[in-house]
Design a protein around this motif. Sequence first.
Motif, mmCIF file in Angstrom:
data_model
loop_
_atom_site.group_PDB
_atom_site.id
_atom_site.type_symbol
_atom_site.label_atom_id
_atom_site.label_comp_id
_atom_site.label_asym_id
_atom_site.label_seq_id
_atom_site.Cartn_x
_atom_site.Cartn_y
_atom_site.Cartn_z
ATOM 1 N N VAL A 71 -63.282 2.717 -2.435
ATOM 2 C CA VAL A 71 -63.712 1.661 -2.746
ATOM 3 C C VAL A 71 -63.797 0.473 -1.165
ATOM 4 C CG1 VAL A 71 -64.026 2.284 -5.192
ATOM 5 C CG2 VAL A 71 -61.940 0.517 -3.814
ATOM 6 N N THR A 72 -64.348 -0.466 -1.611
ATOM 7 C CA THR A 72 -64.739 -1.606 -0.862
ATOM 8 C C THR A 72 -63.903 -2.422 -1.199
ATOM 9 O OG1 THR A 72 -66.672 -0.790 0.585
ATOM 10 C CG2 THR A 72 -65.947 -3.164 1.354
ATOM 11 N N VAL A 73 -63.056 -3.138 0.417
ATOM 12 C CA VAL A 73 -62.837 -4.663 -0.344
ATOM 13 C C VAL A 73 -62.624 -5.968 0.448
ATOM 14 C CG1 VAL A 73 -60.396 -5.106 -0.409
ATOM 15 C CG2 VAL A 73 -60.501 -3.737 -1.872
ATOM 16 N N GLY A 74 -63.043 -7.343 0.203
ATOM 17 C CA GLY A 74 -62.688 -7.683 1.158
ATOM 18 C C GLY A 74 -62.617 -8.998 1.341
ATOM 19 N N ASP A 75 -62.129 -9.476 2.528
ATOM 20 C CA ASP A 75 -60.996 -10.861 2.530
ATOM 21 C C ASP A 75 -61.386 -12.149 2.984
ATOM 22 O OD1 ASP A 75 -58.642 -11.935 4.225
ATOM 23 O OD2 ASP A 75 -58.418 -10.293 5.555
ATOM 24 N N ILE A 76 -61.579 -12.386 2.456
ATOM 25 C CA ILE A 76 -61.900 -14.101 2.920
ATOM 26 C C ILE A 76 -60.662 -14.988 2.859
ATOM 27 C CG2 ILE A 76 -63.134 -15.948 1.519
ATOM 28 C CD1 ILE A 76 -64.486 -14.615 0.133
ATOM 29 N N ASN A 77 -60.847 -15.439 3.800
ATOM 30 C CA ASN A 77 -58.973 -16.382 5.198
ATOM 31 C C ASN A 77 -60.388 -18.039 5.584
ATOM 32 O OD1 ASN A 77 -57.095 -17.505 6.713
ATOM 33 N ND2 ASN A 77 -56.879 -14.781 6.898
ATOM 34 N N GLU A 78 -59.585 -18.390 5.532
ATOM 35 C CA GLU A 78 -59.729 -19.758 5.741
ATOM 36 C C GLU A 78 -59.930 -20.908 7.123
ATOM 37 O OE1 GLU A 78 -60.593 -23.355 3.755
ATOM 38 O OE2 GLU A 78 -59.137 -21.961 2.598
ATOM 39 N N GLU A 79 -59.265 -21.193 8.343
ATOM 40 C CA GLU A 79 -60.051 -21.488 9.441
ATOM 41 C C GLU A 79 -59.336 -20.302 10.649
ATOM 42 O OE1 GLU A 79 -61.156 -23.932 10.027
ATOM 43 O OE2 GLU A 79 -61.180 -24.966 8.024
ATOM 44 N N ILE A 80 -60.323 -19.909 11.350
ATOM 45 C CA ILE A 80 -60.370 -19.299 12.767
ATOM 46 C C ILE A 80 -59.068 -20.118 13.730
ATOM 47 C CG2 ILE A 80 -61.341 -18.647 14.628
ATOM 48 C CD1 ILE A 80 -64.357 -18.225 13.186
ATOM 49 N N ALA A 140 -68.407 -15.341 -0.943
ATOM 50 C CA ALA A 140 -68.019 -13.417 -2.516
ATOM 51 C C ALA A 140 -69.435 -13.855 -3.112
ATOM 52 C CB ALA A 140 -67.019 -14.671 -3.034
ATOM 53 N N THR A 141 -70.214 -14.516 -3.417
ATOM 54 C CA THR A 141 -71.564 -13.767 -3.985
ATOM 55 C C THR A 141 -72.108 -12.713 -3.296
ATOM 56 O OG1 THR A 141 -71.263 -16.296 -4.851
ATOM 57 C CG2 THR A 141 -73.054 -14.827 -4.757
ATOM 58 N N ASP A 142 -71.898 -13.354 -1.680
ATOM 59 C CA ASP A 142 -73.097 -12.733 -0.831
ATOM 60 C C ASP A 142 -71.878 -11.084 -0.419
ATOM 61 O OD1 ASP A 142 -74.417 -14.335 0.105
ATOM 62 O OD2 ASP A 142 -73.491 -15.102 1.881
ATOM 63 N N LEU A 143 -70.941 -11.099 -1.136
ATOM 64 C CA LEU A 143 -70.452 -10.075 -0.879
ATOM 65 C C LEU A 143 -70.370 -8.680 -1.779
ATOM 66 C CD1 LEU A 143 -66.107 -10.224 0.476
ATOM 67 C CD2 LEU A 143 -68.330 -9.225 1.623
ATOM 68 N N SER A 152 -72.241 -2.663 -3.245
ATOM 69 C CA SER A 152 -72.561 -2.536 -4.761
ATOM 70 C C SER A 152 -70.915 -1.136 -5.301
ATOM 71 C CB SER A 152 -73.178 -0.762 -4.605
ATOM 72 O OG SER A 152 -73.341 0.082 -4.218
ATOM 73 N N ASN A 153 -70.354 -0.751 -4.393
ATOM 74 C CA ASN A 153 -68.868 -0.192 -4.559
ATOM 75 C C ASN A 153 -67.612 -1.640 -4.307
ATOM 76 O OD1 ASN A 153 -68.998 -0.415 -1.769
ATOM 77 N ND2 ASN A 153 -67.566 1.751 -1.483
ATOM 78 N N LEU A 154 -68.177 -2.445 -4.277
ATOM 79 C CA LEU A 154 -66.855 -3.754 -4.166
ATOM 80 C C LEU A 154 -66.561 -3.678 -5.074
ATOM 81 C CD1 LEU A 154 -65.999 -6.285 -2.295
ATOM 82 C CD2 LEU A 154 -67.188 -7.705 -3.797
ATOM 83 N N ALA A 155 -64.300 -4.009 -5.042
ATOM 84 C CA ALA A 155 -63.356 -3.089 -6.217
ATOM 85 C C ALA A 155 -63.070 -4.675 -6.248
ATOM 86 C CB ALA A 155 -62.903 -1.591 -6.022
ATOM 87 N N GLY A 156 -62.800 -5.379 -4.874
ATOM 88 C CA GLY A 156 -61.259 -6.963 -5.405
ATOM 89 C C GLY A 156 -61.568 -7.389 -3.907
ATOM 90 N N ILE A 157 -62.034 -8.592 -3.902
ATOM 91 C CA ILE A 157 -61.715 -9.274 -2.749
ATOM 92 C C ILE A 157 -60.348 -10.454 -2.541
ATOM 93 C CG2 ILE A 157 -62.311 -11.950 -2.162
ATOM 94 C CD1 ILE A 157 -64.933 -10.827 -3.546
ATOM 95 N N TYR A 158 -59.547 -10.295 -1.402
ATOM 96 C CA TYR A 158 -58.506 -11.323 -1.197
ATOM 97 C C TYR A 158 -58.989 -12.962 -0.605
ATOM 98 C CZ TYR A 158 -54.286 -12.589 1.078
ATOM 99 O OH TYR A 158 -53.628 -12.990 2.122
ATOM 100 N N ALA A 159 -58.453 -13.680 -1.304
ATOM 101 C CA ALA A 159 -58.316 -14.986 -0.545
ATOM 102 C C ALA A 159 -57.190 -15.617 -0.774
ATOM 103 C CB ALA A 159 -58.872 -15.478 -2.297
ATOM 104 N N CYS A 160 -56.919 -16.115 0.154
ATOM 105 C CA CYS A 160 -55.820 -16.063 1.314
ATOM 106 C C CYS A 160 -55.140 -17.782 1.048
ATOM 107 C CB CYS A 160 -55.335 -16.489 2.949
ATOM 108 S SG CYS A 160 -56.419 -17.997 3.237
ATOM 109 N N ASP A 161 -55.456 -18.645 0.568
ATOM 110 C CA ASP A 161 -54.911 -19.672 -0.599
ATOM 111 C C ASP A 161 -55.876 -20.697 -1.139
ATOM 112 O OD1 ASP A 161 -57.350 -20.763 0.402
ATOM 113 O OD2 ASP A 161 -56.069 -22.596 1.749
#
Length: 237
Positions: A113-122, A164-167, A172-181
């Motif tokens: 499956v696939t998991v997203g990682d959404i962070n804050e600042e580069i 997150a909406t775009d992810l 279609s196999n998105l199983a989770g999203i990690y958010a850093c803050d």
Amino acid sequence: TLWDGAAATAAQLGVKFVEEAPSTSDPTQQVSLMNNAIVDRVSAIILSGLEYQPMVAPMAAAYKAHIPVILVNNSEANFHNTKYALSFITSGNYNLGYAGGEQMARLVGNRDVTVGDINEEIGIVADIQRSTGFEAAMKKLAPKVTVLPIQYAHSSISQAYSLATDLIAAHSNLAGIYACDAFTGQGVGTAVKAANKAPKVKVVVVDAEPQEVALLKQGVIEALIAHKPWFVGQLST
């Protein structure tokens, strides 16, 4: 929350306490605020610096003016080693991220499956460490899971929502999203709720601000990785 802890402690001690913050995540604005505080001859400065290098000169100026600087909420790297600070108080950001990865691995399992990682600042070391720790835990505990490249919300709840909406739409196999803050957590949680993807898409978030706790109670956020910002503020004061 860190500010609340510091302000409450200052009130108990009879200390005048003033919060100054840039309007955006721009370290050059923090430099100006630091320089103003030095000109005003404040008794001490509690600094949550966005980036190390821009803050070296104002920290050195404060040191020269015999104004103690207490560093909070930073990475363990250069900020920790600077001679210009009286004290350094923080959480282990790599460990926070690793704990997030442990929870995500438990929730989604070791599968294709696939998991997203959404962070804050580069470029902000603390944020980088939160993603690095997350990725390390996922690689160790759920190596079959594909962790997508980091995306950045730039201190914007609405931007985190859009990412997150775009992810959700793209995978279609998105199983989770990690958010850093807290910023990313609120945006991601709200997007998953709006898309009616809870609990199919597991949401794991660092921080535990009231909005995130509300989403946890609703079953949208599956896990919050909470550290102790109120205590950090109390201790810094």
